[in-house]
Write a protein that holds these residues in place. Structure first.
Motif, PDB file in Angstrom:
ATOM      1  N   LEU A 181       0.991  -1.256   0.026  1.00 25.55           N
ATOM      2  CA  LEU A 181      -0.007   0.139   0.050  1.00 25.55           C
ATOM      3  C   LEU A 181       0.812   1.111  -0.067  1.00 25.55           C
ATOM      4  N   GLY A 182       0.836   1.790  -1.193  1.00 28.45           N
ATOM      5  CA  GLY A 182       1.526   3.238  -0.987  1.00 28.45           C
ATOM      6  C   GLY A 182       3.072   2.961  -1.408  1.00 28.45           C
ATOM      7  N   SER A 183       4.127   3.694  -0.724  1.00 25.54           N
ATOM      8  CA  SER A 183       5.613   3.303  -1.219  1.00 25.54           C
ATOM      9  C   SER A 183       6.121   2.450  -0.117  1.00 25.54           C
ATOM     10  N   SER A 184       5.773   2.356   0.968  1.00 22.66           N
ATOM     11  CA  SER A 184       6.392   1.640   2.229  1.00 22.66           C
ATOM     12  C   SER A 184       5.620   0.902   3.118  1.00 22.66           C
ATOM     13  N   LYS A 185       4.188   0.979   2.800  1.00 23.16           N
ATOM     14  CA  LYS A 185       3.164   0.290   3.883  1.00 23.16           C
ATOM     15  C   LYS A 185       2.940  -1.109   3.165  1.00 23.16           C
ATOM     16  N   TYR A 186       3.323  -2.114   4.073  1.00 19.92           N
ATOM     17  CA  TYR A 186       2.946  -3.369   3.467  1.00 19.92           C
ATOM     18  C   TYR A 186       1.694  -4.333   4.534  1.00 19.92           C
ATOM     19  N   ARG A 187       1.157  -5.196   3.930  1.00 18.31           N
ATOM     20  CA  ARG A 187       0.048  -6.024   4.690  1.00 18.31           C
ATOM     21  C   ARG A 187       0.084  -7.267   4.354  1.00 18.31           C
ATOM     22  N   LEU A 188      -0.086  -8.342   5.293  1.00 22.26           N
ATOM     23  CA  LEU A 188      -0.094  -9.516   4.791  1.00 22.26           C
ATOM     24  C   LEU A 188      -1.595  -9.815   4.981  1.00 22.26           C
ATOM     25  N   ARG A 189      -2.123 -10.013   3.712  1.00 25.60           N
ATOM     26  CA  ARG A 189      -3.606 -10.516   3.447  1.00 25.60           C
ATOM     27  C   ARG A 189      -3.992 -12.149   3.341  1.00 25.60           C
ATOM     28  N   ILE A 190      -4.821 -12.455   4.280  1.00 24.24           N
ATOM     29  CA  ILE A 190      -5.340 -13.749   4.468  1.00 24.24           C
ATOM     30  C   ILE A 190      -6.617 -13.557   3.605  1.00 24.24           C
ATOM     31  N   TRP A 191      -6.920 -14.305   2.890  1.00 22.58           N
ATOM     32  CA  TRP A 191      -8.222 -14.310   2.025  1.00 22.58           C
ATOM     33  C   TRP A 191      -8.800 -15.873   1.903  1.00 22.58           C
TER      34      TRP A 191
END
Length: 157
Positions: free
Chosen positions: A70-80
């Motif tokens: 997300l954006g330039s330096s934001k990360y998320r671990l997405r569980i789906w």
């Protein structure tokens, strides 16, 4: 002793030949019919297996994990959950250690009571220069098909 052939003998001989030909045709037709019945039975069995598999797939939840940026330096671990069924009692483990996802995110959100079809949950990831790029995530859940499902995922940054 002369051998006399009259019209009745010729008709009887032709009837015998015709009867033999008809018998041969019947045997040949029965072989083809038997082959057709066997192939139709195999096809019906395959269709039944496919229907059973489709019914089982409707009861399965299919979970996955990946990192999103997300954006330039934001990360998320997405569980789906891409499955057709709801996943219940969803747990997450990090077999090789967790050095990217914030621990409070994991403890606050997991175990999840349910993860519905097409639902996602994001965990905040803290990514730094020395963070390894490949991680191991084990997801454990229950669904309508099985009481224990487990799968390893290897999301990369």
């Amino acid at each position: 002793m002369p051998f006399n052939i009259d019209v009745g003998d010729i008709i009887a001989g032709l009837a015998f030949l015709l009867s033999g030909y008809a018998t041969w045709q019947t045997v040949s037709f029965n072989k083809k019919q038997k082959s057709l019945v066997e192939s139709q039975e195999k096809l019906n069995n395959l269709l039944l297996e496919k229907e059973n598999e489709d019914l089982l797939n409707e009861k399965r939840a299919y979970l996955g994990a990946s990192f999103i940026k997300l954006g330039s330096s934001k990360y998320r671990l997405r569980i789906w959950n891409k499955g057709a069924s709801t996943a219940r009692n969803v747990k997450i483990e990090f077999p090789e250690g967790n050095d990217v996802v914030i621990d409070s995110e994991v403890t606050d959100k997991f175990p999840m009571e349910s993860l519905d079809r097409h639902q996602t949950v994001d965990l905040i990831a803290a990514v730094y220069m020395n963070t390894k790029r490949k991680h191991v995530v084990r997801l454990i859940w229950e669904d309508d098909a099985q009481s224990h499902n487990e799968k390893l995922y290897y999301p990369t940054l």
